[in-house]
Design an enzyme around this catalytic site. Structure first.
Site, PDB file in Angstrom:
ATOM      1  N   VAL A  79      -6.323   6.002 -38.323  1.00 44.64           N
ATOM      2  CA  VAL A  79      -6.442   5.218 -37.086  1.00 44.64           C
ATOM      3  C   VAL A  79      -7.766   5.599 -36.429  1.00 44.64           C
ATOM      4  O   VAL A  79      -8.038   6.793 -36.216  1.00 44.64           O
ATOM      5  CB  VAL A  79      -5.263   5.523 -36.126  1.00 44.64           C
ATOM      6  CG1 VAL A  79      -5.480   4.848 -34.772  1.00 44.64           C
ATOM      7  CG2 VAL A  79      -3.944   5.070 -36.745  1.00 44.64           C
ATOM      8  N   ASP A 134      -8.367  -3.013 -24.626  1.00 43.48           N
ATOM      9  CA  ASP A 134      -9.445  -2.545 -23.750  1.00 43.48           C
ATOM     10  C   ASP A 134      -8.976  -1.241 -23.103  1.00 43.48           C
ATOM     11  O   ASP A 134      -8.162  -1.249 -22.182  1.00 43.48           O
ATOM     12  CB  ASP A 134      -9.749  -3.611 -22.682  1.00 43.48           C
ATOM     13  CG  ASP A 134     -10.869  -3.165 -21.751  1.00 43.48           C
ATOM     14  OD1 ASP A 134     -11.305  -1.996 -21.873  1.00 43.48           O
ATOM     15  OD2 ASP A 134     -11.307  -3.976 -20.911  1.00 43.48           O
ATOM     16  N   ASN A 161     -12.304   8.276 -31.204  1.00 42.68           N
ATOM     17  CA  ASN A 161     -13.752   8.075 -31.103  1.00 42.68           C
ATOM     18  C   ASN A 161     -14.171   7.352 -29.839  1.00 42.68           C
ATOM     19  O   ASN A 161     -15.255   7.604 -29.300  1.00 42.68           O
ATOM     20  CB  ASN A 161     -14.219   7.273 -32.324  1.00 42.68           C
ATOM     21  CG  ASN A 161     -15.616   6.728 -32.143  1.00 42.68           C
ATOM     22  OD1 ASN A 161     -16.600   7.436 -32.301  1.00 42.68           O
ATOM     23  ND2 ASN A 161     -15.728   5.445 -31.781  1.00 42.68           N
ATOM     24  N   LYS A 196      -0.803  10.901 -28.398  1.00 40.50           N
ATOM     25  CA  LYS A 196       0.664  10.980 -28.190  1.00 40.50           C
ATOM     26  C   LYS A 196       1.390   9.993 -29.100  1.00 40.50           C
ATOM     27  O   LYS A 196       2.500  10.255 -29.552  1.00 40.50           O
ATOM     28  CB  LYS A 196       0.935  10.661 -26.716  1.00 40.50           C
ATOM     29  CG  LYS A 196       2.354  10.822 -26.259  1.00 40.50           C
ATOM     30  CD  LYS A 196       2.633  12.216 -25.761  1.00 40.50           C
ATOM     31  CE  LYS A 196       4.125  12.489 -25.623  1.00 40.50           C
ATOM     32  NZ  LYS A 196       4.785  11.564 -24.690  1.00 40.50           N
ATOM     33  N   TYR A 228     -19.091  11.773 -16.950  1.00 38.11           N
ATOM     34  CA  TYR A 228     -19.028  11.806 -18.421  1.00 38.11           C
ATOM     35  C   TYR A 228     -18.905  13.254 -18.896  1.00 38.11           C
ATOM     36  O   TYR A 228     -18.041  13.585 -19.713  1.00 38.11           O
ATOM     37  CB  TYR A 228     -20.291  11.156 -18.994  1.00 38.11           C
ATOM     38  CG  TYR A 228     -20.376  11.181 -20.507  1.00 38.11           C
ATOM     39  CD1 TYR A 228     -19.558  10.362 -21.279  1.00 38.11           C
ATOM     40  CD2 TYR A 228     -21.274  12.026 -21.170  1.00 38.11           C
ATOM     41  CE1 TYR A 228     -19.630  10.378 -22.674  1.00 38.11           C
ATOM     42  CE2 TYR A 228     -21.360  12.045 -22.559  1.00 38.11           C
ATOM     43  CZ  TYR A 228     -20.540  11.218 -23.303  1.00 38.11           C
ATOM     44  OH  TYR A 228     -20.614  11.242 -24.682  1.00 38.11           O
ATOM     45  N   LYS A 232     -15.788  15.000 -21.039  1.00 34.53           N
ATOM     46  CA  LYS A 232     -15.975  15.611 -22.358  1.00 34.53           C
ATOM     47  C   LYS A 232     -15.610  17.105 -22.319  1.00 34.53           C
ATOM     48  O   LYS A 232     -15.177  17.678 -23.316  1.00 34.53           O
ATOM     49  CB  LYS A 232     -17.412  15.403 -22.851  1.00 34.53           C
ATOM     50  CG  LYS A 232     -17.715  13.935 -23.210  1.00 34.53           C
ATOM     51  CD  LYS A 232     -16.916  13.429 -24.397  1.00 34.53           C
ATOM     52  CE  LYS A 232     -17.248  11.994 -24.769  1.00 34.53           C
ATOM     53  NZ  LYS A 232     -16.469  11.472 -25.901  1.00 34.53           N
ATOM     54  N   VAL A 261     -26.703  10.739 -31.328  1.00 37.92           N
ATOM     55  CA  VAL A 261     -26.670   9.983 -32.583  1.00 37.92           C
ATOM     56  C   VAL A 261     -27.221   8.610 -32.214  1.00 37.92           C
ATOM     57  O   VAL A 261     -26.969   8.119 -31.111  1.00 37.92           O
ATOM     58  CB  VAL A 261     -25.212   9.858 -33.098  1.00 37.92           C
ATOM     59  CG1 VAL A 261     -25.129   8.904 -34.284  1.00 37.92           C
ATOM     60  CG2 VAL A 261     -24.652  11.232 -33.473  1.00 37.92           C
ATOM     61  N   SER A 263     -27.280   5.025 -31.494  1.00 38.55           N
ATOM     62  CA  SER A 263     -26.186   4.060 -31.254  1.00 38.55           C
ATOM     63  C   SER A 263     -26.467   3.269 -29.983  1.00 38.55           C
ATOM     64  O   SER A 263     -27.400   3.575 -29.228  1.00 38.55           O
ATOM     65  CB  SER A 263     -24.842   4.789 -31.093  1.00 38.55           C
ATOM     66  OG  SER A 263     -24.722   5.315 -29.787  1.00 38.55           O
TER      67      SER A 263
HETATM   68  N1  LIG Z   1     -24.088   8.289 -29.640  1.00 40.44           N
HETATM   69  C1  LIG Z   1     -24.278   9.495 -29.150  1.00 40.44           C
HETATM   70  O1  LIG Z   1     -25.418   9.958 -28.967  1.00 40.44           O
HETATM   71  C2  LIG Z   1     -23.087  10.357 -28.817  1.00 40.44           C
HETATM   72  C3  LIG Z   1     -23.303  11.692 -28.465  1.00 40.44           C
HETATM   73  C4  LIG Z   1     -22.219  12.488 -28.170  1.00 40.44           C
HETATM   74  C5  LIG Z   1     -20.940  11.973 -28.237  1.00 40.44           C
HETATM   75  N2  LIG Z   1     -20.766  10.669 -28.564  1.00 40.44           N
HETATM   76  C6  LIG Z   1     -19.397  10.139 -28.572  1.00 40.44           C
HETATM   77  O2  LIG Z   1     -19.156   9.403 -29.757  1.00 40.44           O
HETATM   78  C7  LIG Z   1     -18.242   8.348 -29.492  1.00 40.44           C
HETATM   79  C8  LIG Z   1     -18.772   7.033 -30.039  1.00 40.44           C
HETATM   80  O3  LIG Z   1     -20.008   6.765 -29.440  1.00 40.44           O
HETATM   81  P1  LIG Z   1     -21.021   5.685 -30.024  1.00 40.44           P
HETATM   82  O4  LIG Z   1     -22.368   6.131 -29.629  1.00 40.44           O
HETATM   83  O5  LIG Z   1     -20.736   5.411 -31.445  1.00 40.44           O
HETATM   84  O6  LIG Z   1     -20.635   4.413 -29.128  1.00 40.44           O
HETATM   85  P2  LIG Z   1     -20.982   2.878 -29.333  1.00 40.44           P
HETATM   86  O7  LIG Z   1     -21.956   2.670 -30.436  1.00 40.44           O
HETATM   87  O8  LIG Z   1     -21.321   2.359 -28.000  1.00 40.44           O
HETATM   88  O9  LIG Z   1     -19.577   2.256 -29.818  1.00 40.44           O
HETATM   89  C9  LIG Z   1     -18.487   2.283 -28.974  1.00 40.44           C
HETATM   90  C10 LIG Z   1     -17.304   1.644 -29.640  1.00 40.44           C
HETATM   91  O10 LIG Z   1     -16.196   1.760 -28.728  1.00 40.44           O
HETATM   92  C11 LIG Z   1     -15.741   0.453 -28.394  1.00 40.44           C
HETATM   93  N3  LIG Z   1     -15.393   0.387 -26.990  1.00 40.44           N
HETATM   94  C12 LIG Z   1     -16.193   0.570 -25.936  1.00 40.44           C
HETATM   95  N4  LIG Z   1     -15.514   0.396 -24.792  1.00 40.44           N
HETATM   96  C13 LIG Z   1     -14.251   0.100 -25.144  1.00 40.44           C
HETATM   97  C14 LIG Z   1     -13.088  -0.170 -24.417  1.00 40.44           C
HETATM   98  N5  LIG Z   1     -13.091  -0.226 -23.082  1.00 40.44           N
HETATM   99  N6  LIG Z   1     -11.948  -0.419 -25.080  1.00 40.44           N
HETATM  100  C15 LIG Z   1     -11.920  -0.412 -26.432  1.00 40.44           C
HETATM  101  N7  LIG Z   1     -12.996  -0.163 -27.176  1.00 40.44           N
HETATM  102  C16 LIG Z   1     -14.162   0.100 -26.549  1.00 40.44           C
HETATM  103  C17 LIG Z   1     -16.893  -0.469 -28.668  1.00 40.44           C
HETATM  104  O11 LIG Z   1     -16.346  -1.753 -28.848  1.00 40.44           O
HETATM  105  P3  LIG Z   1     -17.187  -3.078 -28.503  1.00 40.44           P
HETATM  106  O12 LIG Z   1     -18.053  -3.211 -29.699  1.00 40.44           O
HETATM  107  O13 LIG Z   1     -16.170  -4.129 -28.359  1.00 40.44           O
HETATM  108  O14 LIG Z   1     -17.961  -2.777 -27.265  1.00 40.44           O
HETATM  109  C18 LIG Z   1     -17.472   0.168 -29.920  1.00 40.44           C
HETATM  110  O15 LIG Z   1     -16.719  -0.186 -31.045  1.00 40.44           O
HETATM  111  C19 LIG Z   1     -18.015   8.371 -27.983  1.00 40.44           C
HETATM  112  O16 LIG Z   1     -16.817   9.051 -27.690  1.00 40.44           O
HETATM  113  C20 LIG Z   1     -19.192   9.142 -27.449  1.00 40.44           C
HETATM  114  O17 LIG Z   1     -18.912   9.785 -26.232  1.00 40.44           O
HETATM  115  C21 LIG Z   1     -21.805   9.839 -28.854  1.00 40.44           C
END
Ligand SMILES: NC(=O)c1ccc[n+]([C@@H]2O[C@H](COP(=O)([O-])OP(=O)(O)OC[C@H]3O[C@@H](n4cnc5c(N)ncnc54)[C@H](OP(=O)(O)O)[C@@H]3O)[C@@H](O)[C@H]2O)c1
Length: 350
Positions: A79, A134, A161, A196, A228, A232, A261, A263
């Protein structure tokens, strides 16, 4: 006679001086022993760091129910939340390629369908299911519907994630209420609720892997990203407690301490040795399950991307908290300035 007495005198003086030397050297010996221990400890720590990051493999995914090669669709389910972009999408793709069926819980239906199709091509035979939710606005009924959709599947892996950060660095007192609420709902409540839903089955089967997407902003408090950063940090405490609880039932829990990363969320487009693309980042995570890398001494955590692991180790061991806070403030303040200028330019262009 004169010569004899002068010789005797010299011998006595020498004996006296060596007695004195012995007395003085006791603390010196202690100091050297303590110094030696410290150096030995550091050497061991650096050796462990290098082995974790570059040499030792992680736990095999077959332990969590991955199908054997050539038997796609026969494995357990994974999941993944927030699975249509960035890191989450990569987890979904790579877990499917490695023998899991995948269940995607994310916001946008069209993107969920697109990812399902992409997985179908990348990992033929793997089953893919999804549920649109959402997490910013999910109610108890929505979570009940998600639980029903997951049903009694054999879930071997959960990747918590989904995450949200501030639109741009912002002083806490100026943070919009809605942004603050969304960040807490997504980063905290979604993690708790989904965990959960999924973990009772894992406990019953005495098998499973729970991964949480942590952040350096949780480990090191980050001014101008305070909400944020706080959510975390919550994950760190929650994860360690959960890790100890579930270890008694044979379930592995690990928080992935992550620096940047490339993104949409990080708004970084160019990768480097320190800031990877999601694909190699996730491949490395899956190859290093259970390894701590730079997160030594922090149970149930891992910083396993090599440069990020080194960075974590160095900051933790060598940089004081006060300096880290003021450095991060300056860094985020500069990002805020640039983001405001960009927003102004975009507003003018419209
Ligand atoms: N990227 C970094 O530098 C970084 C660093 C440290 C930690 N992280 C952590 O890694 C995780 C993923 O980050 P990412 O950079 O891969 O993010 P991302 O590229 O922005 O992707 C976020 C994903 O979550 C979905 N999402 C966002 N808001 C949502 C909501 N309200 N309900 C359901 N789905 C939702 C998005 O769906 P939609 O496509 O529909 O918007 C997308 O699939 C996060 O927990 C982040 O805190 C990231």
């Amino acid at each position: 006679m004169n010569f004899f007495s002068s010789f005797q005198e010299k011998v006595q003086l020498h004996a006296a001086s060596s007695t004195t030397t012995t007395k003085v050297s006791v603390p010196l010996v202690l100091l050297a022993a303590v110094g030696g221990l410290v150096v030995f400890n550091w050497a061991l720590s650096i050796l462990q760091l290098v082995l974790d990051l570059y040499v030792l493999p992680g736990v095999s995914l077959s332990k969590f129910g991955a199908a054997k090669k050539g038997q796609p669709g026969q494995g357990a389910w994974a999941v993944v939340t927030g699975a249509t972009d960035g890191i989450g999408k990569e987890f979904a793709l790579q877990l499917a390629k490695r023998g899991f069926n995948v269940f995607l819980a994310s916001r946008t239906t069209a993107k969920l369908q697109a990812v399902q199709e992409e997985i179908g091509q990348a990992a033929p035979g793997a089953k893919v299911d999804w549920f649109p939710i959402d997490f910013a606005a999910a109610t108890a009924d929505d979570y009940a519907a998600l639980a029903k959709a997951i049903g009694d599947r054999d879930v071997g892996v959960l990747v918590n994630n989904v995450g949200m950060s501030h639109n741009m660095p912002v002083p806490f007192h100026e943070t919009e209420d809605k942004e603050l609420e969304n960040i807490v709902n997504i980063n905290v409540f979604a993690t708790l609720r989904v965990t959960k839903i999924v973990t009772p089955g894992m406990v019953k089967r005495k098998r499973g892997l729970v991964l949480q997407l942590g952040s350096f902003a949780g480990q090191f408090p980050s001014p101008l990203l305070s909400t944020y950063s706080g959510t975390k940090a919550f994950l760190i405490g929650f994860n360690a407690a959960l890790g100890e609880e579930l270890s008694r039932s044979g379930v592995t829990v690990q928080l992935l301490n992550t620096y940047f990363v490339v993104s949409a969320m990080s708004k970084i487009r160019k990768s480097s040795a320190l800031i990877p693309m999601p694909k190699p980042y996730v491949a490395n995570v899956l190859a290093k399950i259970g390894r701590q890398g730079g997160a030594q001494g922090r149970p149930f955590e891992g910083t396993v991307w090599p440069m990020q692991g080194l960075f974590d180790w160095i900051i933790t061991n060598l940089v004081g908290t006060r300096y880290r806070l003021s450095f991060t403030y300056d860094q985020q303040a500069s990002i805020r300035k640039r983001a405001i200028r960009k927003a102004e330019r975009q507003a003018k262009a419209q």
